[in-house]
Scaffold this motif. Sequence first.
Motif, PDB file in Angstrom:
ATOM      1  N   SER A 182      92.668  70.706  25.487  1.00  0.00           N
ATOM      2  CA  SER A 182      91.651  71.442  26.249  1.00  0.00           C
ATOM      3  C   SER A 182      91.557  72.895  25.807  1.00  0.00           C
ATOM      4  CB  SER A 182      91.969  71.415  27.755  1.00  0.00           C
ATOM      5  OG  SER A 182      92.224  70.109  28.187  1.00  0.00           O
ATOM      6  N   ASP A 183      91.910  73.166  24.560  1.00  0.00           N
ATOM      7  CA  ASP A 183      91.985  74.544  24.093  1.00  0.00           C
ATOM      8  C   ASP A 183      91.145  74.700  22.827  1.00  0.00           C
ATOM      9  OD1 ASP A 183      93.632  76.501  22.098  1.00  0.00           O
ATOM     10  OD2 ASP A 183      93.784  77.179  24.168  1.00  0.00           O
ATOM     11  N   THR A 184      90.387  75.805  22.763  1.00  0.00           N
ATOM     12  CA  THR A 184      89.487  75.972  21.619  1.00  0.00           C
ATOM     13  C   THR A 184      90.250  76.158  20.309  1.00  0.00           C
ATOM     14  OG1 THR A 184      89.343  78.261  22.375  1.00  0.00           O
ATOM     15  CG2 THR A 184      87.473  76.850  22.821  1.00  0.00           C
ATOM     16  N   THR A 185      91.331  76.929  20.355  1.00  0.00           N
ATOM     17  CA  THR A 185      92.087  77.157  19.121  1.00  0.00           C
ATOM     18  C   THR A 185      92.663  75.862  18.593  1.00  0.00           C
ATOM     19  OG1 THR A 185      92.826  79.201  20.112  1.00  0.00           O
ATOM     20  CG2 THR A 185      93.885  78.546  18.070  1.00  0.00           C
ATOM     21  N   VAL A 186      93.257  75.105  19.506  1.00  0.00           N
ATOM     22  CA  VAL A 186      93.873  73.857  19.079  1.00  0.00           C
ATOM     23  C   VAL A 186      92.809  72.926  18.510  1.00  0.00           C
ATOM     24  CG1 VAL A 186      95.245  71.897  19.809  1.00  0.00           C
ATOM     25  CG2 VAL A 186      95.702  74.117  20.780  1.00  0.00           C
ATOM     26  N   THR A 187      91.623  72.925  19.135  1.00  0.00           N
ATOM     27  CA  THR A 187      90.540  72.087  18.613  1.00  0.00           C
ATOM     28  C   THR A 187      90.240  72.474  17.175  1.00  0.00           C
ATOM     29  OG1 THR A 187      89.578  72.014  20.820  1.00  0.00           O
ATOM     30  CG2 THR A 187      88.195  71.297  19.004  1.00  0.00           C
ATOM     31  N   ARG A 188      90.150  73.761  16.930  1.00  0.00           N
ATOM     32  CA  ARG A 188      89.857  74.239  15.583  1.00  0.00           C
ATOM     33  C   ARG A 188      90.900  73.724  14.594  1.00  0.00           C
ATOM     34  NH1 ARG A 188      89.369  75.621  11.107  1.00  0.00           N
ATOM     35  NH2 ARG A 188      88.787  77.631  10.223  1.00  0.00           N
ATOM     36  N   THR A 189      92.164  73.917  14.959  1.00  0.00           N
ATOM     37  CA  THR A 189      93.235  73.522  14.052  1.00  0.00           C
ATOM     38  C   THR A 189      93.296  72.014  13.883  1.00  0.00           C
ATOM     39  OG1 THR A 189      94.456  75.333  15.004  1.00  0.00           O
ATOM     40  CG2 THR A 189      95.663  73.858  13.564  1.00  0.00           C
ATOM     41  N   GLU A 190      93.196  71.304  14.978  1.00  0.00           N
ATOM     42  CA  GLU A 190      93.345  69.862  14.905  1.00  0.00           C
ATOM     43  C   GLU A 190      92.205  69.208  14.144  1.00  0.00           C
ATOM     44  OE1 GLU A 190      95.955  67.613  15.967  1.00  0.00           O
ATOM     45  OE2 GLU A 190      96.711  69.611  15.500  1.00  0.00           O
ATOM     46  N   THR A 191      90.986  69.699  14.352  1.00  0.00           N
ATOM     47  CA  THR A 191      89.866  69.118  13.610  1.00  0.00           C
ATOM     48  C   THR A 191      90.125  69.288  12.117  1.00  0.00           C
ATOM     49  OG1 THR A 191      88.457  69.909  15.385  1.00  0.00           O
ATOM     50  CG2 THR A 191      87.365  69.034  13.450  1.00  0.00           C
ATOM     51  N   ASP A 192      90.523  70.473  11.756  1.00  0.00           N
ATOM     52  CA  ASP A 192      90.879  70.765  10.373  1.00  0.00           C
ATOM     53  C   ASP A 192      91.980  69.842   9.875  1.00  0.00           C
ATOM     54  OD1 ASP A 192      91.136  74.113   9.039  1.00  0.00           O
ATOM     55  OD2 ASP A 192      89.687  72.501   8.746  1.00  0.00           O
ATOM     56  N   ARG A 193      93.014  69.748  10.681  1.00  0.00           N
ATOM     57  CA  ARG A 193      94.179  68.980  10.241  1.00  0.00           C
ATOM     58  C   ARG A 193      93.801  67.541  10.011  1.00  0.00           C
ATOM     59  NH1 ARG A 193      98.407  65.835  12.461  1.00  0.00           N
ATOM     60  NH2 ARG A 193      97.512  65.928  14.537  1.00  0.00           N
ATOM     61  N   LEU A 194      93.077  66.964  10.958  1.00  0.00           N
ATOM     62  CA  LEU A 194      92.716  65.562  10.813  1.00  0.00           C
ATOM     63  C   LEU A 194      91.871  65.345   9.573  1.00  0.00           C
ATOM     64  CD1 LEU A 194      94.031  64.516  13.322  1.00  0.00           C
ATOM     65  CD2 LEU A 194      91.853  63.612  14.087  1.00  0.00           C
ATOM     66  N   ILE A 195      90.904  66.229   9.388  1.00  0.00           N
ATOM     67  CA  ILE A 195      90.013  66.050   8.242  1.00  0.00           C
ATOM     68  C   ILE A 195      90.786  66.172   6.941  1.00  0.00           C
ATOM     69  CG2 ILE A 195      88.072  67.067   6.994  1.00  0.00           C
ATOM     70  CD1 ILE A 195      86.817  67.750   9.627  1.00  0.00           C
ATOM     71  N   ASN A 196      91.743  67.084   6.897  1.00  0.00           N
ATOM     72  CA  ASN A 196      92.422  67.321   5.628  1.00  0.00           C
ATOM     73  C   ASN A 196      93.642  66.457   5.397  1.00  0.00           C
ATOM     74  OD1 ASN A 196      90.863  69.498   4.423  1.00  0.00           O
ATOM     75  ND2 ASN A 196      91.377  70.547   6.306  1.00  0.00           N
ATOM     76  N   ALA A 197      94.297  66.046   6.473  1.00  0.00           N
ATOM     77  CA  ALA A 197      95.529  65.287   6.268  1.00  0.00           C
ATOM     78  C   ALA A 197      95.257  63.811   6.063  1.00  0.00           C
ATOM     79  CB  ALA A 197      96.459  65.485   7.455  1.00  0.00           C
ATOM     80  N   TYR A 198      94.103  63.362   6.550  1.00  0.00           N
ATOM     81  CA  TYR A 198      93.805  61.939   6.421  1.00  0.00           C
ATOM     82  C   TYR A 198      92.486  61.763   5.703  1.00  0.00           C
ATOM     83  CZ  TYR A 198      97.232  61.650  10.163  1.00  0.00           C
ATOM     84  OH  TYR A 198      98.364  61.778  10.924  1.00  0.00           O
ATOM     85  N   LYS A 199      92.345  60.627   5.066  1.00  0.00           N
ATOM     86  CA  LYS A 199      91.089  60.368   4.387  1.00  0.00           C
ATOM     87  C   LYS A 199      90.143  59.778   5.436  1.00  0.00           C
ATOM     88  CE  LYS A 199      89.716  57.820   0.307  1.00  0.00           C
ATOM     89  NZ  LYS A 199      89.150  56.737   1.122  1.00  0.00           N
ATOM     90  N   LEU A 200      89.467  60.655   6.182  1.00  0.00           N
ATOM     91  CA  LEU A 200      88.619  60.181   7.267  1.00  0.00           C
ATOM     92  C   LEU A 200      87.205  59.887   6.783  1.00  0.00           C
ATOM     93  CD1 LEU A 200      89.511  62.639  10.142  1.00  0.00           C
ATOM     94  CD2 LEU A 200      90.393  60.354   9.795  1.00  0.00           C
ATOM     95  N   SER A 201      86.580  58.966   7.478  1.00  0.00           N
ATOM     96  CA  SER A 201      85.187  58.704   7.158  1.00  0.00           C
ATOM     97  C   SER A 201      84.246  59.280   8.210  1.00  0.00           C
ATOM     98  CB  SER A 201      84.943  57.197   7.042  1.00  0.00           C
ATOM     99  OG  SER A 201      85.754  56.667   6.039  1.00  0.00           O
ATOM    100  N   ALA A 210      84.399  67.799  26.206  1.00  0.00           N
ATOM    101  CA  ALA A 210      83.910  69.071  26.751  1.00  0.00           C
ATOM    102  C   ALA A 210      83.073  69.801  25.713  1.00  0.00           C
ATOM    103  CB  ALA A 210      85.087  69.935  27.178  1.00  0.00           C
ATOM    104  N   SER A 211      81.877  70.232  26.108  1.00  0.00           N
ATOM    105  CA  SER A 211      80.982  70.883  25.157  1.00  0.00           C
ATOM    106  C   SER A 211      81.634  72.060  24.448  1.00  0.00           C
ATOM    107  CB  SER A 211      79.714  71.365  25.877  1.00  0.00           C
ATOM    108  OG  SER A 211      78.872  70.278  26.161  1.00  0.00           O
ATOM    109  N   ALA A 212      82.410  72.852  25.194  1.00  0.00           N
ATOM    110  CA  ALA A 212      83.033  74.032  24.585  1.00  0.00           C
ATOM    111  C   ALA A 212      83.911  73.631  23.407  1.00  0.00           C
ATOM    112  CB  ALA A 212      83.865  74.779  25.628  1.00  0.00           C
ATOM    113  N   LEU A 213      84.624  72.524  23.548  1.00  0.00           N
ATOM    114  CA  LEU A 213      85.513  72.082  22.478  1.00  0.00           C
ATOM    115  C   LEU A 213      84.716  71.437  21.346  1.00  0.00           C
ATOM    116  CD1 LEU A 213      88.275  70.451  24.708  1.00  0.00           C
ATOM    117  CD2 LEU A 213      88.207  72.769  23.826  1.00  0.00           C
ATOM    118  N   THR A 214      83.706  70.639  21.722  1.00  0.00           N
ATOM    119  CA  THR A 214      82.929  69.946  20.692  1.00  0.00           C
ATOM    120  C   THR A 214      82.197  70.938  19.805  1.00  0.00           C
ATOM    121  OG1 THR A 214      82.573  68.227  22.335  1.00  0.00           O
ATOM    122  CG2 THR A 214      81.312  68.059  20.309  1.00  0.00           C
ATOM    123  N   LEU A 215      81.752  72.051  20.379  1.00  0.00           N
ATOM    124  CA  LEU A 215      81.046  73.036  19.571  1.00  0.00           C
ATOM    125  C   LEU A 215      81.922  73.495  18.412  1.00  0.00           C
ATOM    126  CD1 LEU A 215      79.198  75.053  22.334  1.00  0.00           C
ATOM    127  CD2 LEU A 215      78.155  74.018  20.346  1.00  0.00           C
TER     128      LEU A 215
END
Lengths: 333, 406, 289
Positions: free
Chosen positions: B96-115, B122-127
Amino acid sequence: MRRFVSQGGFWVGALAVIAVALPLLVSSTFAIDIFIRILLFAFIGVAWNLMGGYAKQLSLGHAAYFGLGAYTSTILLIRYGVSPWIGMLAGGIVAMLASLPIGALCFRLRGPYFAIATIATAQVLMLLFLKFRDFAWGAEGTTMPNLGDAPLMMQFDSKAPYYYVVLVLLAVGLAITYWIERSWMGYYLVAVGEDEDAAEAIGVDALRIKRNIYLISAFLTALAGTFYVQYIYFIDPNTAFSFNVSVEAALVSIVGGIGTLWGPVIGTVLLEGTSALLQSWLGGGHGGVQLTVYSLILIAVILYRPAGLIGILTAAYDRVIAGTKRANKSAAP
Amino acid sequence: MATTWNSTLAKRRNRRDFLKKSTGAVALAAFGIARKAFAAEPVNIGGLYPVTGSFAQIGQGCVNAAKLAVQMVNEAGGIKSLGGAPLNLIVSDVQSDTTVTRTETDRLINAYKLSAIHGCFASALTLIASEVAERAKMPLLTGSSSDQLNKNRRYTFTPFSRASQFAEAQLQMSRLVSDSPKVAVIFENTAFGTSTSNGLREQASGQGVEVVMFEPYSAGLTDASPLINKVRASGANMLFPVSYLNDLILIIRAIKQNGLEIAINGGSGGFVIPDFYKNVGSVGEGLLGVAHWNHDVNADALKVNENYKKQYGEFLFEYAGGLVAQTFMIADALERAASTDPQKVRDALSTLDVSSGYAAMGPGGKVKFGPNGKNIYAHPVGVQWQHGDLATVFPKEDARAPLLKT
Amino acid sequence: MLTTIAQAVVNGLLIGGIYALVSIGVTLIFGVVKIVNFAQGEFVMIGMYISFFLATSFGIDPLIALVISMLALFFIGVLLQHFLIRRVLALGDMPQIFLTFALSLLLVNIALLLFTANYRTVQTAYSETAIHVGAINVPLAKLIAFAVAMLLSGLLWMFLHGTDLGKAMRAASQNRDVAMLMGINPDRVYCVAVGVALALAGAAGSLLMPFYPAYPLVGQNFVLMAFVAVVLGTLGNITGALIASLMMGVAESLGIQFVGADSGLIVVFGMLLLTLALRPNGLFGGWSR
């Protein structure tokens, strides 16, 4: 050679070389992201440490300056097209100006009163920015315009440049701290921190000292604010004036070693590093596990190493030095 | 010394035993693997949800639904154009935290071969996740309602109705209850609250509704009575609270406690989840709200709802059901792209055009994305709490139950 | 208009009673043990969960569960002081604050692990009823909470001024060394202080249960207000905390009514900063420092 190794300067130099080379050696962008966060919060901790560590003015409201810096540069960027590099400095100035009335109010307060008053100021700013939407986007916040790769506008399409920017910020913060430590101001700071009344009695203008250090601390914290919102591409009052930022600024300094040059850096490496590791091991949807572990670690550190981890490192360093000295002695005929 | 030698011997012996036993197991496994040699590598998709922090409760439900959805896709044979490749869901808690969202989105995209990825409720996080995804050129699906998510983006897809559409629906529904609605809008000071309420204010007069009170309030109420006091003083006959669950509970109960007779349209958010009814009880009976998805929307939705209910004991709520559909949309895109490359998946999503199956189980029953990532068929539905369950009652084409008069 | 104001004042007073219970606990710990307990809100949360489980498993009304939660939290408080707080007493402000801060984080997340984030409510016979005094609405559950809060505060005052142990606590808070010289065992006194403070938090939790949902983060909604009240009323001053809490409840309510629904907190913080500007040690100046 051994004598060279025992010089503090050697270690700093080695550290600097590693720090600069790191993004080139590490390919995982997640790792670089962690390093950036470590450097950034170390920088915020260093800025806080000037006030909280040396002058012992334990502020829990530094997010106020973080947020002011962040909003100043963002408003200048989005409403007037001004580059965040300039906006960053402008934010620093705004923060300095804000620190004057806040300081005037808070410096008359001692101990927990001071702490709560600083918390209140940061919260009031957050509430004001939430309330006045037309000026600064209110609760919805705003994202940074996607300019692609625009170094002049503090936007890069890879992580490494962000890393170097915040590395430079940290270096500047450390240099300032180092310089202050060794200047007349440093002595007065410590005197005021140890016993303000006694310092006043021997003629130190405590209020002026506190005000000056607050200016510097606020300025630096504001720079961090600008960098942060440029890095996460987003700003809103809850993020910019987040109480967590205030807490982390103080926490890394305390855990690492309050009132020391490297304390905040060490504290950040431990705290942010642990947090990042826990998040990637345990942060997969089991509510609360990683934060439970994190808080247990925190409690353990506070209970068993209250002087901060710098105590451990200093002890280890001393042992290495003693070792090399002994080696030197036995090598001599 | 002797002991060291003995222990080395012992280690060697144990190793030999181990090797003997494990070779058998390995051989068996190898055979199994050889049989599955035709099965393709799993396709990774990411799910970013707030499992801890202030949205924890909904976040956990979303993760449950995400896992169920992937299970359903895989049981149906996975992605056939990729040799029956199963979907592999990688979940991350954004706290539920904007910073963590930023980091985690990055991490997931870079650590795994996502499609592809979906999130974050929450809109604030999705943005934030959307910004990161945009720059990383990773397609993101979301049910978050903020209209900002459709501005200047090529990689964000929103299959369900937008905040502005919610507002329109709420206003139209108020005409069902009263001929001259005088509405008090109270909303929490968050991205969700402000975007939805803005829509309400902008469209009110156009819908013949008078807004007599329009007040943001600080989320995390200790007491809703002062707010209700103000609502009473405004002379409104209808209340639109835009809120997440904790404040909503307090508001609804305070209305009862203070004896305020007023019609309520609880909007979306915390209003349309099972916990709402569990916590306000019979006071919630008959209350109206809006949702971008409901479990009675069509036969497919009812089926998924049954599945979910069996596993988790409560009905499948709005966002969670929507993201099951999103998972199937991703599967459909993967099927047509016949590739795990995010760019190709993104392109396949932009040409998505479904009107049947789980991917299309939303209001309107059709999904087709316009140039700004909006589903041109998306519209919200009006819902009403009836006998402890949420029934769709508006508009007429989507209504699955009659509107109960209270 | 007058009715609106009167109703706003009543609303403010009623919630102020809850703030008082939480803030008195904080100020008591600060006054005696000289440590700021950032985790106080989490003990309210624990009190709420205790009451919730007693209500749903055994049908015990929260007001009766109050006794049990107070006892349980007293016990927890003694353990907390004896095993945790005692070890950081000599360390100075910041490590102490961060210990309780880390404790707060720990408790919230353990609660999340154990109870999940779902909201838990208790419906009692009086949860939704209200008494009508003229045109003023007084929700019954909140009135009871207020009354009990005042009662407990009164009992605490009597304890501190009327019993030997209470006087020993006050003595230890005024001057620990002299108190030791007089034969007062500081650790025992501290254990009682923390125990009582946490018991008050537990009471607050039970009193909230009829009209407030329980969830892991619930304590954080009250803790900020409590801290402002503590500082406003002068740290360590129990009567001060009580009066400040009531004032703040009313200020918040009036602020919401007349300034803006999102301005309640701004008004309260404004009050705090203004007061500190004029009286740096809170409204009641000096009792203990």
